[in-house]
Each structure stands twice: as C-alpha cells, then as structure tokens.
Motif scaffolding. Structure first.
Motif, mmCIF file in Angstrom:
data_model
loop_
_atom_site.group_PDB
_atom_site.id
_atom_site.type_symbol
_atom_site.label_atom_id
_atom_site.label_comp_id
_atom_site.label_asym_id
_atom_site.label_seq_id
_atom_site.Cartn_x
_atom_site.Cartn_y
_atom_site.Cartn_z
ATOM 1 N N GLN A 15 2.808 5.785 -3.210
ATOM 2 C CA GLN A 15 3.680 6.802 -3.898
ATOM 3 C C GLN A 15 3.482 6.696 -5.364
ATOM 4 O O GLN A 15 3.429 7.670 -6.042
ATOM 5 N N ASP A 16 3.065 5.451 -5.976
ATOM 6 C CA ASP A 16 2.814 5.672 -7.495
ATOM 7 C C ASP A 16 1.362 6.590 -7.624
ATOM 8 O O ASP A 16 1.468 7.156 -8.854
ATOM 9 N N GLU A 17 0.573 6.496 -6.797
ATOM 10 C CA GLU A 17 -0.809 7.214 -7.059
ATOM 11 C C GLU A 17 -0.659 8.832 -6.841
ATOM 12 O O GLU A 17 -1.258 9.313 -7.614
ATOM 13 N N PHE A 18 0.217 9.104 -5.978
ATOM 14 C CA PHE A 18 -0.042 10.497 -5.506
ATOM 15 C C PHE A 18 1.280 11.313 -5.711
ATOM 16 O O PHE A 18 1.526 12.484 -5.468
ATOM 17 N N SER A 19 2.486 10.689 -6.174
ATOM 18 C CA SER A 19 3.917 11.294 -6.066
ATOM 19 C C SER A 19 4.009 12.084 -7.381
ATOM 20 O O SER A 19 3.391 11.727 -8.435
ATOM 21 N N ASP A 20 4.493 13.441 -7.312
ATOM 22 C CA ASP A 20 4.462 14.298 -8.279
ATOM 23 C C ASP A 20 5.805 14.121 -8.954
ATOM 24 O O ASP A 20 6.140 14.896 -9.958
ATOM 25 N N ASP A 21 6.887 13.469 -8.520
ATOM 26 C CA ASP A 21 8.099 13.402 -8.806
ATOM 27 C C ASP A 21 8.194 12.326 -9.898
ATOM 28 O O ASP A 21 8.019 11.153 -9.620
ATOM 29 N N ASP A 22 8.265 12.661 -11.295
ATOM 30 C CA ASP A 22 8.376 11.763 -12.324
ATOM 31 C C ASP A 22 9.370 10.905 -12.250
ATOM 32 O O ASP A 22 9.625 9.749 -12.728
ATOM 33 N N ALA A 23 10.579 11.251 -11.550
ATOM 34 C CA ALA A 23 11.902 10.683 -11.699
ATOM 35 C C ALA A 23 12.017 9.660 -10.679
ATOM 36 O O ALA A 23 12.723 8.804 -10.715
ATOM 37 N N THR A 24 10.927 9.613 -9.437
ATOM 38 C CA THR A 24 11.157 8.654 -8.868
ATOM 39 C C THR A 24 10.684 7.440 -9.116
ATOM 40 O O THR A 24 9.505 7.474 -9.844
ATOM 41 N N PRO A 25 11.320 6.213 -8.832
ATOM 42 C CA PRO A 25 10.876 5.209 -9.486
ATOM 43 C C PRO A 25 9.378 4.605 -8.701
ATOM 44 O O PRO A 25 9.274 4.648 -7.694
ATOM 45 N N THR A 26 8.589 4.426 -9.800
ATOM 46 C CA THR A 26 7.141 4.041 -9.409
ATOM 47 C C THR A 26 7.048 2.580 -9.356
ATOM 48 O O THR A 26 7.807 1.558 -9.889
ATOM 49 N N LEU A 27 5.988 2.024 -8.899
ATOM 50 C CA LEU A 27 5.900 0.673 -8.719
ATOM 51 C C LEU A 27 5.463 -0.075 -10.057
ATOM 52 O O LEU A 27 4.544 0.404 -10.795
ATOM 53 N N GLU A 28 6.237 -1.044 -10.532
ATOM 54 C CA GLU A 28 6.007 -1.638 -11.611
ATOM 55 C C GLU A 28 4.601 -2.504 -11.590
ATOM 56 O O GLU A 28 4.460 -3.035 -10.760
ATOM 57 N N ILE A 29 3.666 -2.225 -12.778
ATOM 58 C CA ILE A 29 2.609 -3.059 -12.876
ATOM 59 C C ILE A 29 2.773 -4.269 -14.007
ATOM 60 O O ILE A 29 3.311 -3.884 -14.737
ATOM 61 N N PRO A 30 2.794 -5.270 -13.420
ATOM 62 C CA PRO A 30 3.165 -6.413 -14.093
ATOM 63 C C PRO A 30 2.089 -6.639 -15.135
ATOM 64 O O PRO A 30 1.088 -6.317 -15.232
ATOM 65 N N GLU A 31 2.654 -7.414 -16.481
ATOM 66 C CA GLU A 31 1.799 -7.519 -17.454
ATOM 67 C C GLU A 31 0.994 -8.675 -17.056
ATOM 68 O O GLU A 31 1.140 -9.644 -16.424
ATOM 69 N N GLN A 32 -0.327 -8.513 -17.248
ATOM 70 C CA GLN A 32 -1.669 -9.196 -16.988
ATOM 71 C C GLN A 32 -1.564 -10.430 -18.004
ATOM 72 O O GLN A 32 -2.261 -10.233 -18.997
ATOM 73 N N LEU A 60 0.706 -1.195 0.022
ATOM 74 C CA LEU A 60 0.001 0.030 -0.052
ATOM 75 C C LEU A 60 1.019 1.208 0.148
ATOM 76 O O LEU A 60 0.433 2.088 -0.649
ATOM 77 N N VAL A 61 1.895 1.229 0.584
ATOM 78 C CA VAL A 61 2.702 2.370 0.641
ATOM 79 C C VAL A 61 3.410 2.659 -0.771
ATOM 80 O O VAL A 61 3.613 3.745 -1.253
ATOM 81 N N GLN A 62 3.623 1.607 -1.422
ATOM 82 C CA GLN A 62 4.259 1.589 -2.803
ATOM 83 C C GLN A 62 3.105 2.126 -3.575
ATOM 84 O O GLN A 62 3.473 2.951 -4.667
#
Length: 360
Positions: free
Chosen positions: A334-351, A329-331
């Motif tokens: 971060q992916d949902e509300f972070s404004d920093d595009d350079a920050t690594p976001t949570l990878e969404i695996p291929e479905q 949920l923390v990850q």
C-alpha cells in the motif's frame, strides 16, 4: 488495446510474462520441496538470532567463516534445538498411544460435564458438544504429531542451509535486498521489522510460554494434579493462545479435581492459576514482549492454527511469523504503490540502530 487506444508496451508484456514464468517455477519448486519449507524458516530464524555474534566473530575477532559457523551452529543446537526437541519427544511419547489417550480424555470431559450439570442444573456441555470436542482433539493431535515425525530431517537440512548463510552473510543479505521489489526505505524498514517479528516470535513468545509453564508446574506439584509434567507442556503450549491462554488447561484441571472429591486441591489450583500464572503472563508480556514487538492477538491465534496444520509443533513459532509478514507485506505494498496521498501509509520508524545491525 488499452482504454486510451494505445497498444500495450512490449516491455510491459515481457515483464508480465517473465513474472508469470517465475511464479510458476517458484510454485513448482515450493510444491515439490514443501518438506523443506520448515528448514528454510528455521534457518532464517536462527540466522537472525545469531547474526550479530557471527559478524562479531568473523569481522572483529577475525575468525574463519567456517569456524564461526560451526561454533554458532553447535551453540544453537545445544541451547535451543535440543531442549525443544526433547520436550516435543516427551509429549509425543506420552501421547503416542492415541487410543489410551483419547479414552482418558473422554473420561476427563465426562467428569467435568457431570459436575457442572449437577451444580448448575443446565446442560452446558451437551453430548453433541463433547463428541465434537473429542473428535477435534483426536484429529488435531494426530495431525500435529504426524507432521512432527520428520523433525530430524528438518533439523539436518535446516543446519545445512544455515551453514551457507553463516559463511557468506553479506552476500546473502545483499541478494535478499536486491530481490525486494520495493524502494530502499521500504526494504530497510521491512528488514528491520522482520528482525523484530522473528525475535518476538522465536524468543519472546517461547520465553513467556516456558515462564507460565514452570510457574504452573509448581502449582500442579503442590496441589497434586495428575501427570504434572504433561500438564506443564500443555500449559506452556496453551499460554501462546491470546485471551484464554493457560486458563484453558488449569481451569478444567481444577474443576476435574473438585469433581473427583479433591475440593481443596481443585480450588487451590484455580486460585493459584488465576493469581500467580496470570500474574506471570502479564508481567512477561508487558516487559519482554513490549520491548521486542507488539503482535496483534488475532495474528497470533490464526498464525498458530495455520502453523500447526502445516508444520506441526514447529508451527507454533513459524505460523505467527508467516501471518505477521503477510500483513506487513500488504502494508508495504500500500505504501509502495498507492496513489492516494491521503491514505495513511506505513510509518517507517526512526533507525536508532547502526547500519550493520540491520539487514541491508
């Protein structure tokens, strides 16, 4: 007033107020119904395990929802719950006499302490450390056993909740998805990840534990270790701990037997444990668990400690699940509300799964 001098939007104020009211009410509900939290977690776990079978029976075989729910509940009770329940019951009955158990535990520690001191000439296990270990073991075992007394109540309420989840599964999943305050992609990813975490903790970790326990049990019988069935249960539980694992049981047992004069049997248990039990652990972890979900060892350790303190023996499964979900949920946040595009976001695996195989 905000920093820009503009008044705070009334809609934002209403949203914050409503969130606070919801949090307070949810906190009151959880506080007063804390006894049923393991029931909810158990129901969700069994629902995820049996989900595809429920949809198969109701949507492909056209079974009545109540009939499918009844069959799956009986099957899970016979195949999963009863074996675990009777295993825990046997341990509780063996450890029920706390005074006698702690006396034997003290003798066990003292034997190992004297043997190591004579061979090494250095007081590795001081009296203070032995006292601390004894007190910790007594407090921990008493607390774990006391939180398992209401196991029957937990199981009954768990199946009560599970029945309604099975009868209307699509409604249940849509309600959960709509309650998620995230983008659809993150909600989809969260559901897929949650399923993998539950399967890894509810099936993968217990299978690895039982596999190591059975292999160790054979060694205990071969080399004549005391109380092999109790040692089997303790080895299975200890194998859930990363790094040390089952060695925390069979190494002291081997040293104890050597100290008792059974040198050949003690060395045999040590070699058997290091080779065969260790090989079983590596084999199962690199085959079964890698296919399910790779869980960080620290999450498992702290999850087990937290789970045992809150839920008793059932916390061996629920604790790591809660820890994993918290980190996830923390990850997602971060992916949902972070404004920093350079920050690594949570990878969404291929479905790779079909939409019906995921919680939507």
């Amino acid at each position: 007033m905000s920093d820009s001098g503009k008044p705070i939007d009334s809609v934002v104020i209403k949203q914050v107020a409503l969130i606070l009211v919801i949090c307070v009410l949810a906190g009151l509900i959880c506080w007063n119904l804390a006894l049923f939290i393991p029931s909810v977690l158990g129901a969700v776990t069994l629902y995820i395990i049996c989900r595809k079978y429920n949809f198969y029976l109701t949507e492909e075989k056209n079974w009545k929802p109540w009939l499918s729910a009844t069959v799956l509940m009986l099957a899970s009770l016979i195949m999963l719950i009863l074996p675990i329940y009777f295993t825990i019951d046997q341990m509780v009955s063996k450890l029920g006499n706390a005074q006698l158990y702690m006396q034997k535990f003290n003798v066990f520690l003292e034997k190992i302490h004297q043997f190591i001191y004579q061979k090494v000439g250095f007081d590795i296990l001081s009296k203070e450390n032995i006292t601390k270990v004894t007190n910790f073991a007594g407090t921990f075992s008493t607390k774990a056993l006391s939180t398992t007394v209401n196991t029957f109540t937990v199981i009954v309420s768990m199946y009560f909740i599970l029945y309604f989840m099975f009868v209307k599964p699509r409604f249940f999943e849509r309600s959960v998805a709509r309650a998620m305050p995230f983008k659809r992609t993150n909600t989809q990813m969260l559901g897929d990840k949650f399923v993998k975490l539950v399967m890894a903790n509810a099936i993968g970790i217990p299978v690895v534990a039982l596999g190591q326990g059975f292999v160790a049990l054979i060694g205990y019988w071969i080399f004549g270790a005391p109380s092999p069935l109790l040692l089997f249960a303790l080895t299975a539980l200890a194998s859930m701990l990363p790094v040390v694992g089952a060695a925390i049981v069979y190494v002291p047992i081997g040293i104890f037997m050597i100290a008792e004069g059974q040198t050949g049997s003690g060395i045999g248990i040590l070699i058997y444990g290091l080779v065969l039990v260790g090989l079983t652990d590596n084999l199962l972890r690199f085959t079964l668990l890698k296919r399910l979900e790779d869980i960080h060892p620290l999450i498992t350790v702290f999850g087990i400690i937290m789970g045992l303190n809150i839920f008793g023996f059932m916390g061996l499964i629920f604790g790591p699940i809660l820890m994993s979900i918290t980190v996830l949920l923390v990850q997602v946040y971060q992916d949902e509300f972070s404004d920093d595009d350079a920050t690594p976001t949570l990878e969404i695996p291929e479905q790779n799964n079909k939409p019906s195989d995921l919680i939507l």
